[in-house]
Design a protein around this motif. Structure first.
Motif, short mmCIF file in Angstrom:
data_model
loop_
_atom_site.label_atom_id
_atom_site.label_comp_id
_atom_site.label_asym_id
_atom_site.label_seq_id
_atom_site.Cartn_x
_atom_site.Cartn_y
_atom_site.Cartn_z
N ASP A 89 0.82 -1.21 0.00
CA ASP A 89 0.00 0.00 0.00
C ASP A 89 0.86 1.26 0.00
O ASP A 89 0.75 2.11 0.89
CB ASP A 89 -0.95 -0.02 1.20
CG ASP A 89 -1.97 -1.15 1.12
OD1 ASP A 89 -2.23 -1.65 0.00
OD2 ASP A 89 -2.51 -1.54 2.17
N LYS A 91 -0.79 -8.06 -3.28
CA LYS A 91 -2.05 -7.32 -3.22
C LYS A 91 -1.82 -5.83 -3.48
O LYS A 91 -0.93 -5.24 -2.91
CB LYS A 91 -2.72 -7.52 -1.85
CG LYS A 91 -4.17 -7.04 -1.82
CD LYS A 91 -4.84 -7.32 -0.50
CE LYS A 91 -4.58 -6.27 0.53
NZ LYS A 91 -5.03 -4.91 0.16
N SER A 115 -11.61 -6.98 9.19
CA SER A 115 -10.71 -6.98 10.35
C SER A 115 -10.92 -5.78 11.26
O SER A 115 -10.43 -5.74 12.38
CB SER A 115 -9.26 -6.98 9.86
OG SER A 115 -9.00 -5.82 9.07
N GLN A 170 -8.05 -0.58 12.70
CA GLN A 170 -7.51 -1.88 12.26
C GLN A 170 -7.16 -2.72 13.49
O GLN A 170 -6.71 -2.18 14.50
CB GLN A 170 -6.25 -1.66 11.40
CG GLN A 170 -5.54 -2.93 10.96
CD GLN A 170 -6.34 -3.77 9.96
OE1 GLN A 170 -7.43 -4.21 10.27
NE2 GLN A 170 -5.81 -3.97 8.78
N TYR A 177 -5.11 -6.37 14.70
CA TYR A 177 -4.17 -7.41 14.27
C TYR A 177 -4.21 -8.66 15.12
O TYR A 177 -4.35 -8.60 16.34
CB TYR A 177 -2.73 -6.87 14.30
CG TYR A 177 -2.46 -5.80 13.27
CD1 TYR A 177 -2.69 -6.02 11.91
CD2 TYR A 177 -1.97 -4.55 13.66
CE1 TYR A 177 -2.43 -5.03 10.98
CE2 TYR A 177 -1.71 -3.55 12.73
CZ TYR A 177 -1.95 -3.81 11.39
OH TYR A 177 -1.70 -2.83 10.47
N ARG A 222 1.55 -3.11 6.40
CA ARG A 222 2.58 -2.31 7.07
C ARG A 222 3.59 -3.15 7.84
O ARG A 222 4.75 -2.75 7.97
CB ARG A 222 1.91 -1.28 7.99
CG ARG A 222 1.27 -0.14 7.21
CD ARG A 222 0.26 0.62 8.04
NE ARG A 222 -0.99 -0.13 8.21
CZ ARG A 222 -2.06 0.35 8.85
NH1 ARG A 222 -2.03 1.54 9.40
NH2 ARG A 222 -3.15 -0.38 8.94
O1 6AU Z 1 -1.53 -4.88 7.35
P1 6AU Z 1 -2.15 -3.53 7.08
O2 6AU Z 1 -3.09 -3.11 8.17
O3 6AU Z 1 -1.14 -2.49 6.76
O4 6AU Z 1 -2.98 -3.68 5.71
C1 6AU Z 1 -4.07 -4.54 5.57
C2 6AU Z 1 -4.54 -4.56 4.14
C3 6AU Z 1 -5.02 -3.22 3.60
C4 6AU Z 1 -6.53 -3.29 3.72
O5 6AU Z 1 -7.17 -2.54 2.68
C5 6AU Z 1 -6.82 -4.77 3.56
O6 6AU Z 1 -5.65 -5.45 4.01
N1 6AU Z 1 -7.99 -5.29 4.32
C6 6AU Z 1 -9.01 -6.05 3.68
C7 6AU Z 1 -8.91 -6.64 2.35
C8 6AU Z 1 -7.72 -7.31 1.93
O7 6AU Z 1 -9.87 -6.72 1.62
C9 6AU Z 1 -10.17 -6.40 4.38
C10 6AU Z 1 -10.24 -6.18 5.77
O8 6AU Z 1 -11.18 -6.59 6.44
N2 6AU Z 1 -9.19 -5.54 6.37
C11 6AU Z 1 -8.08 -5.10 5.70
O9 6AU Z 1 -7.16 -4.56 6.33
O10 6AU Z 1 -4.61 -3.14 2.25
#
Ligand code: 6AU
Length: 267
Positions: free
Chosen positions: A39, A61, A152, A214, A216, A235
């Motif tokens: 991203d 992705k 998430s 978010q 984790y 990230r």
């Molecule tokens: O590990 P992160 O938090 O930096 O990034 C998580 C990535 C981001 C979100 O757009 C995506 O996963 N995502 C999605 C997807 C893949 O569809 C769904 C969700 O429920 N949560 C989420 O974080 O690119």
């Protein structure tokens, strides 16, 4: 036996979708169930990071609409890297409109997503027409779709009956829908007539979340406890201080995801 305890290769043999089959095969071959979300917003950074991560990932992705200097050369380069390193490309577009609109958004516009992205995803909120619309464009190109069954983020409305109905929608469209974005393996509870892939974001080893909701979990929680198949890390990998550390982090997550998978299948 449940798909939960089978190897990715065993599952590849009985999967009828060409894209899912290819993915399951390359996961065992490369020993990785790691997908990285790159991203970042500059073309050159995406290409550089994709080339570093190539050996460690099964799926790359993208969020193509955050790229400031987007052009078709970017996706041409990503396609070449996908061939060089053997990974699939997943444009995380999260389509959410009526069938006729998403058809245009998927096929045309600036990004022409269907022309380069093996996998994309959609919210089931508009009803089954969204799948039908995307399918008209994607199926002839051997593309595949993931439905967002759960999210998430804190306070997500995708839960309970909504999630169960999402799975029913997928079961009616198994030619194109290969699985879900979700937090738990919901379908594989004794009913193994269809193998779905579960790709799970919200994975981090160092922190519990961010300031924008978010959340984790660890690769072990995702793969062993929740029975999902692929960890999606953003990230946690690309947010490193330099390229050497990006590589280290990718290997750390790859190993954590892979060890969890081996534990799950009892190897
Ligand atoms: O590990 P992160 O938090 O930096 O990034 C998580 C990535 C981001 C979100 O757009 C995506 O996963 N995502 C999605 C997807 C893949 O569809 C769904 C969700 O429920 N949560 C989420 O974080 O690119």
């Amino acid at each position: 036996p449940s798909f939960l305890t089978q190897t990715y290769t065993e599952r590849a043999k009985v999967n009828n979708n060409a894209c899912a089959k290819k993915l399951l095969e390359l996961m065992d071959k490369k020993k990785t169930n790691l997908s990285v979300a790159i991203d970042v917003t500059k073309k050159a950074d995406i290409i550089r990071i994709a080339d570093i991560l190539g050996p460690y990932i099964c799926v790359l992705k993208t969020h193509i609409d955050i790229v400031e200097d987007f052009d078709m050369e970017l996706v041409e380069t990503l396609k070449k890297l996908a061939e060089k390193h053997e990974f699939l490309i997943f444009e995380d577009r999260k389509f959410a409109d009526i069938g006729n609109t998403v058809k245009h958004q998927y096929e045309g516009g600036v990004y022409k997503i269907a022309s380069w992205s093996d996998i994309t995803n959609a919210h089931p909120i508009p009803g089954e027409g969204i799948i039908k619309g995307l399918k008209e464009v994607g199926l002839p190109l051997n593309r595949a779709l993931l439905l967002l069954a759960e999210m998430s983020s804190k306070g997500s409305l995708a839960k309970g009956q909504y999630t169960l109905d999402t799975i029913e929608m997928a079961k009616r469209n198994t030619d194109f829908v290969i699985g879900f974005i979700g937090q738990n393996r919901i379908y594989d509870n004794g009913d193994d007539s269809q193998d779905f892939l579960y790709l799970t974001p919200g994975v981090g080893l160092e922190t519990k979340g961010d300031s924008l909701g978010q959340q984790y979990r660890t690769p072990h929680q995702v793969i062993v406890e929740s029975g999902c198949d692929i960890i999606i890390v953003g990230r946690g990998v690309y947010g490193a201080k330099d390229d050497a550390e990006i590589k280290e982090r990718a290997e750390k997550y790859r190993k954590a995801g892979w060890d969890a998978y081996l534990e799950r299948i009892g190897q």
